[in-house]
Scaffold this motif. Structure first.
Motif, PDB file in Angstrom:
ATOM      1  N   UNK A 174       0.948  -1.357  -0.021  1.00 16.59           N
ATOM      2  CA  UNK A 174       0.149  -0.218  -0.109  1.00 16.59           C
ATOM      3  C   UNK A 174       0.801   1.237  -0.016  1.00 16.59           C
ATOM      4  N   UNK A 175       2.056   1.098   0.512  1.00 13.12           N
ATOM      5  CA  UNK A 175       2.971   2.331   0.408  1.00 13.12           C
ATOM      6  C   UNK A 175       3.349   2.474  -1.061  1.00 13.12           C
ATOM      7  N   UNK A 176       3.906   1.125  -1.777  1.00 15.94           N
ATOM      8  CA  UNK A 176       3.786   1.695  -3.382  1.00 15.94           C
ATOM      9  C   UNK A 176       2.840   2.097  -3.978  1.00 15.94           C
ATOM     10  N   UNK A 177       1.529   1.563  -3.607  1.00 14.98           N
ATOM     11  CA  UNK A 177       0.197   2.291  -4.130  1.00 14.98           C
ATOM     12  C   UNK A 177       0.047   3.968  -4.033  1.00 14.98           C
ATOM     13  N   UNK A 178       0.335   4.238  -2.692  1.00 12.97           N
ATOM     14  CA  UNK A 178       0.251   5.656  -2.432  1.00 12.97           C
ATOM     15  C   UNK A 178       1.501   6.660  -3.131  1.00 12.97           C
ATOM     16  N   UNK A 179       2.604   5.990  -3.398  1.00 13.41           N
ATOM     17  CA  UNK A 179       3.780   6.563  -3.869  1.00 13.41           C
ATOM     18  C   UNK A 179       3.369   6.594  -5.460  1.00 13.41           C
ATOM     19  N   UNK A 180       2.919   5.577  -5.693  1.00 18.21           N
ATOM     20  CA  UNK A 180       2.518   5.678  -7.196  1.00 18.21           C
ATOM     21  C   UNK A 180       1.332   6.697  -7.723  1.00 18.21           C
ATOM     22  N   UNK A 181       0.437   6.560  -6.812  1.00 13.59           N
ATOM     23  CA  UNK A 181      -0.736   7.655  -6.891  1.00 13.59           C
ATOM     24  C   UNK A 181      -0.262   9.106  -6.841  1.00 13.59           C
ATOM     25  N   UNK A 182       0.704   9.309  -6.090  1.00 17.15           N
ATOM     26  CA  UNK A 182       1.413  10.538  -6.034  1.00 17.15           C
ATOM     27  C   UNK A 182       1.059  11.309  -4.837  1.00 17.15           C
TER      28      UNK A 182
END
Lengths: 504, 504
Positions: free
Chosen positions: A218-226
């Protein structure tokens, strides 16, 4: 920030009013930090002190808002030939002031005390599946909230007045029409899905997903989304939420070892809330131009990211490889991932576990019941049966217990009536906004599939976030989309998406 | 908690006054949570909003304390035949009120604004080793704090008045005598140690200690000492501190891969602070009977655990096996561990890295310099040289740079004059208290060696913690130890301990 008692006489009434408001907003934002801490960090036995601290802050902010000087400055500023922008700010301050000033302090305290008693009673009633233990508290809240609405405006439907605590500037009648229209489409659609033979790839994400790896994902997802980590953080909370200001907007999530989509979508949802907060203008911090519009608009932002981005084929084209890197045992096609993310749970009784379609019937049921409760057309003792009847009528399922029925949500224990509809209104608004963004942004779908979320973020910032409370809900939606706020885009979206998924 | 404006007339002035005070204390405690969050949790860019929130809370608590109604209720309660306990509480409220009410709001704001400018200037000056960049800010603080003291009491030594912000009820003259006596003993003792041939086992804890393992170790230490996790938590902060209330008293520490004793002693120190807070009576939360006495007494609690427990042979008899379990590469005898924990750093220029002996000369130097500064006997421009001269005189070392000299500590950038002495007074008090505890508790040393810390905790709770602000400093110490507060026990302790260690 500290406001000296010796104000300069040369300052305008508007400026002095805004200074006073800033102090109130800062006290409330301080309360927000205390609440975040309580849910995320506070040790178990911290409650007695924390309750007193939070009560002190809310009593102070109420007193600051309702003091005569605030009212006098408001009168003076309104009479002082305000600019358009100032007039919009004054409209917001006038509404806040009137709603606060008309309710006597002792009623505010009674409601707060009633909640303090109702919450543990609700917890016990839910744990023991014993509605009788909660009923007298619900009764009390209904009575107090009727009085509350009557103080604010004795000439209007009290439910309408209560609804405005959460959605202050959208007519209840319009909300009601939108929800009725959605219900009429969804009830038969869900029936069709139940009877459909289509098998979705629902087991694409079955397995064991250790909490640490889910957190990394979910940290990856947050980073990806900006998500801008320099203005936020991710933590764990039993009931995920987001809170903060444009300088510091935090998200929380929770993890279930067997459900990797749960933490992911909950995080993407809270990301949408946080992104709204972060898009409010820095320079208007602690004033209405730097604050969010209301709960419906807030929920439109979380649902847009959760449903229109997170549950899209395009997102999975981009994100599935990241998930499979973290969890090599997952071996799904994009289409399988998409299906798993969009399964309709036609036998689910629990709102917070509902899919994108059935969710709205959970809301409609609560909305109809609480309208009747406040109007006096439904007695508290009859709530369980009315609840179960509606679940049978709209969703074709009947709870066996009140714990899985009318006791499942905490909102009524807080005395919150009129809150639930904003969840659905937000989702419906999300569809309208996303449709407009698709029209405005060249190849949005392709961009999402490439992991380029910047144009969508920017569209939302320009059309929604940057305005703060400047425009009322319908004006905000109309400016962003060119249309009045309505259910059309949402209904088109679900008919097209679920028609294709379930061969309807 | 929320205080209705329609007070019941049947409530006594004392009760109403206490209700008002509770609100103030709760606002201040809320500010404490915001400050903890800022140091431990807040993302980097959260500062602009956080500063405004904290300013709003401190301005509000100042206004609540200085409003006329508080003063009137205080007069009425004092005239209303208070009980002994009430009289003690009123003494504390009177002192708080007078000190706050005598200082004009705009001076409070000027000092706060001066700090906001001085802190970044100090950081830059320290980083660039350029005292000139800090000098005008120090000048301004000296001037503002002289004015501040004059408002509170124009007839007394301004430094005495400033000292009372941190130690409100110990005569400065007594503090000065104690510090002078300590200086007279320590200066030659440290000189003797420098000239001594004794080699201590200073490399008993040399090695690499990964942060995760250090954290596990300090958690072991906290659990062993009796830290109640249900009312606290451990986190990391760049400058370790503890904060909170009796319901929620948190500690922080920091880790250096090459220095396992650093995180351990810093944690044990903060444990002592937290244990004091946790020992304040629950039922008096947010009133003077449930608040800590002052900084000297607070520091006595942290130093007692850090020095008299943590640096004792008995502690290492008990704790060395735990440390060796976590770090099998450490292979030391108890005596070696004891020597490593008590090494005197006779060439260290930095206060926060000082040992138990040289520490007090670092304090005495600041104390003498800030007395002269406030009295006008030392010009700001002459501070660096005066600083270096005193280091040479008392410690036999001379800083090469102001970064390692008069710019090393942040306190003056906050305008805090009179704070430093409380560090040493606390250590000196710790020795007196520990000596009394040894006399009262059967075989205390044996108990510590067996890991039984309960009797010591209980002795401190009974003799110090449970009293809150009931007694003034000298009365508190006298009741606990049977003696006036003095340097004797401390001097006996260091002469015996360091005489043996260094064969003096």
């Amino acid at each position: 920030m500290a406001q000296s008692s010796a104000e300069s006489d040369s300052e305008s009434a508007y400026d002095r009013l805004l200074q006073k408001y800033k102090r109130i907003a800062n006290v409330e934002n301080a309360g927000g930090i205390l609440s975040w801490d309580q849910q995320v960090m506070m040790p178990d036995e911290g409650t007695p002190a924390r309750s007193q601290q939070m009560s002190a802050l809310s009593a102070l902010s109420h007193e600051l808002l309702t003091d005569d000087e605030f009212g006098d400055l408001l009168d003076a500023a309104e009479a002082d030939d305000p600019t358009d922008e100032q007039a919009d700010v004054l409209r917001e301050l006038r509404r806040d002031y009137e709603r606060a000033a008309r309710v006597p302090n002792d009623l505010v305290e009674k409601i707060s005390a009633a909640s303090s008693e109702a919450i543990p009673a609700w917890k016990q009633a839910k744990a023991e599946d014993d509605f009788e233990k909660f009923a007298p508290h619900l009764e009390k809240h209904v009575e107090l909230k009727r009085q509350y609405a009557e103080h604010i405006d004795p000439d209007r439907d009290p439910y309408e007045v209560l609804f405005e605590d959460y959605e202050p500037c959208l007519p209840l009648e319009q909300a009601e029409e939108i929800l009725a229209e959605v219900r009429e489409v969804l009830v038969p659609m869900i029936e069709d899905i139940r009877e459909s033979d289509t098998d979705l790839a629902v087991d694409a994400f079955e397995g064991e997903f250790p909490e640490d790896d889910q957190e990394a994902l979910v940290r990856d997802a947050l980073t990806t989304l900006g998500y801008p980590w320099e203005r936020g953080r991710l933590d764990t909370a039993p009931h995920p939420f987001s809170s903060g200001t444009q300088f510091d907007a935090r998200v929380t999530t929770r993890y279930d070892d067997s459900d990797v989509l749960g933490s992911l979508f909950s995080t993407v949802h809270e990301f949408g809330h946080a992104l709204y907060t972060l898009g409010l203008p820095d320079e208007h911090y602690a004033t209405p131009l730097g604050e969010n519009r209301n709960l419906s608009v807030h929920e439109s932002q979380s649902r847009l990211w959760e449903n229109h981005v997170g549950r899209s084929r395009a997102f999975w084209q981009h994100f599935l490889p990241t998930l499979e890197d973290r969890f090599p045992e997952v071996d799904a096609t994009v289409e399988e991932a998409y299906e798993a993310a969009n399964q309709v749970y036609d036998d689910n009784l629990i709102r917070v576990e509902a899919d994108e379609l059935t969710y709205h019937l959970h809301i409609v049921i609560r909305f109809e019941l609480e309208r009747d409760l406040i109007a006096g057309d439904l007695a508290v003792e009859d709530v369980p049966e009315a609840w179960n009847d509606k679940y049978e009528e709209y969703l074709g399922i009947r709870p066996d217990t009140d714990s899985e029925g009318c006791l499942q949500d905490i909102h009524w224990a807080y005395g919150n009536f009129g809150y639930f509809p904003t969840y659905s209104l937000g989702s419906i608004m999300a569809a309208q906004l996303f449709s407009a963004a698709e029209a405005d942004i060249d190849d949005l779908d392709g961009k999402l599939a490439d992991g380029e979320f910047g144009d969508l973020r920017e569209w939302l910032r320009e059309n929604i976030h940057q305005h703060g409370r400047r425009y009322e809900t319908n004006d905000l939606v109309k400016q962003a989309t060119g249309e009045d706020f309505a259910a059309d885009a949402f209904l088109d979206y679900v008919e097209s998406k679920y028609g294709a998924l379930y061969d309807l």
